[in-house]
Design a protein around this motif. Structure first.
Motif, PDB file in Angstrom:
ATOM      1  N   LEU A 176      45.677  94.030 -28.211  1.00 11.42           N
ATOM      2  CA  LEU A 176      44.292  93.758 -27.841  1.00 11.42           C
ATOM      3  C   LEU A 176      43.322  94.505 -28.746  1.00 11.42           C
ATOM      4  N   LYS A 177      43.610  95.765 -29.022  1.00 14.71           N
ATOM      5  CA  LYS A 177      42.735  96.560 -29.878  1.00 14.71           C
ATOM      6  C   LYS A 177      42.630  95.941 -31.267  1.00 14.71           C
ATOM      7  N   LEU A 180      40.557  92.629 -31.083  1.00 14.81           N
ATOM      8  CA  LEU A 180      39.125  92.863 -30.913  1.00 14.81           C
ATOM      9  C   LEU A 180      38.459  93.330 -32.205  1.00 14.81           C
ATOM     10  N   THR A 183      37.135  90.309 -36.299  1.00 18.12           N
ATOM     11  CA  THR A 183      35.946  89.495 -36.038  1.00 18.12           C
ATOM     12  C   THR A 183      35.236  89.044 -37.311  1.00 18.12           C
ATOM     13  N   SER A 211      46.080  89.211 -23.885  1.00 16.62           N
ATOM     14  CA  SER A 211      45.161  89.807 -24.855  1.00 16.62           C
ATOM     15  C   SER A 211      44.212  88.763 -25.423  1.00 16.62           C
ATOM     16  N   ILE A 214      41.162  87.958 -23.157  1.00 13.50           N
ATOM     17  CA  ILE A 214      40.096  88.959 -23.245  1.00 13.50           C
ATOM     18  C   ILE A 214      39.352  88.829 -24.570  1.00 13.50           C
ATOM     19  N   TYR A 215      40.108  88.638 -25.648  1.00 11.90           N
ATOM     20  CA  TYR A 215      39.512  88.487 -26.978  1.00 11.90           C
ATOM     21  C   TYR A 215      38.544  87.311 -27.011  1.00 11.90           C
ATOM     22  N   GLU A 218      35.321  88.038 -24.919  1.00 12.22           N
ATOM     23  CA  GLU A 218      34.428  88.996 -25.576  1.00 12.22           C
ATOM     24  C   GLU A 218      33.705  88.361 -26.768  1.00 12.22           C
ATOM     25  N   ASN A 219      34.415  87.562 -27.536  1.00 15.58           N
ATOM     26  CA  ASN A 219      33.813  86.988 -28.736  1.00 15.58           C
ATOM     27  C   ASN A 219      32.913  85.798 -28.439  1.00 15.58           C
ATOM     28  N   LYS A 222      29.601  87.049 -27.715  1.00 14.34           N
ATOM     29  CA  LYS A 222      28.883  87.466 -28.934  1.00 14.34           C
ATOM     30  C   LYS A 222      28.424  86.287 -29.782  1.00 14.34           C
TER      31      LYS A 222
END
Length: 232
Positions: A176-177, A180, A183, A211, A214-215, A218-219, A222
């Motif tokens: 996940l890290k 994220l 990008t 993962s 969530i990715y 979040e994106n 944005k």
């Protein structure tokens, strides 16, 4: 006798170096005939090794839920086993590319064998979609001396980001890290919707999906855009 064996082994190693390892290194370092990034202000999600009867439908559900299109590099023998999944991919606007008929490295394929891997997979895909196949990604990103010549009718796609998500341990901690952090516009991300290939963990896609969800959330917040390779 021992001397003959040693000389034979050295000759075999040199031939293998010239046929497989050196072409792969040179092609990947110099980006000869391959694409690692796009010139679009968007991210291309790509998935290898499927279709898988358990995880690929879950992935398609996730992509549909978030309004995201992706590119799938599929294994021809699995296309034959699960044609309905391929038809669904096509109907939902995803791009489908070749990932060999069996998940076999180009390093151990003769030119004729490699050509057969491509043609059989293209045929299997076209039987499901009635559309020309435009993209190819060799398993493990491995090439041989004749790969670019034999695959010249396709656009060869590698990746800008690879995550090791075929292992459960990476999916549980670290994936996940890394996702994220991926990008940058023009990136081509490589993930896997099947864990049944050599070196992979069978349940690894389960953690990839968590993962990825969530990715995507979040994106999308944005304003990140996601495209298929057809948009190239």
């Amino acid at each position: 006798m021992i001397k003959i064996v040693i000389i034979s082994l050295i000759v075999i190693f040199i031939l293998f170096l010239l046929y497989a390892i050196l072409p792969t290194v040179l092609i990947r370092i110099n980006s000869w005939g391959i694409t690692k990034k796009t010139n679009l202000k968007a991210i291309a999600l790509t998935f290898d090794d499927g279709p898988n009867p358990e995880y690929t439908p879950q992935l398609l559900d996730l992509l549909k839920k978030n309004g995201v299109k992706a590119t799938f590099f599929v294994v021809g023998s699995k296309v034959k086993k699960y044609p309905d999944i391929i038809k669904r991919m096509n109907q939902e606007g995803h791009t489908i590319g070749i990932h060999h008929f069996e998940h076999t490295s180009s390093w151990i394929l003769s030119p004729l064998q490699l050509k057969k891997q491509l043609l059989l997979t293209e045929q299997a895909i076209m039987e499901c979609t009635n559309e020309k196949v435009r993209f190819y990604r060799p398993p493990w990103g491995s090439f041989n001396l004749f790969s670019l010549l034999i695959s010249k009718s396709y656009k060869v796609i590698l990746w800008s980001h690879i995550f090791g998500d075929w292992k459960e341990a990476k999916g549980k901690s670290g994936l996940l890290k890394q996702l994220l952090a991926a990008t940058e516009p023009g990136s081509i991300l490589l993930l896997h919707d099947c864990g049944e290939t050599l070196g992979a963990d069978k349940e690894a896609p389960r953690y990839m999906l968590k993962s990825l969800e969530i990715y995507l959330q979040e994106n999308i917040k944005k304003g990140t855009k996601f495209v298929t390779l057809t948009d190239l």
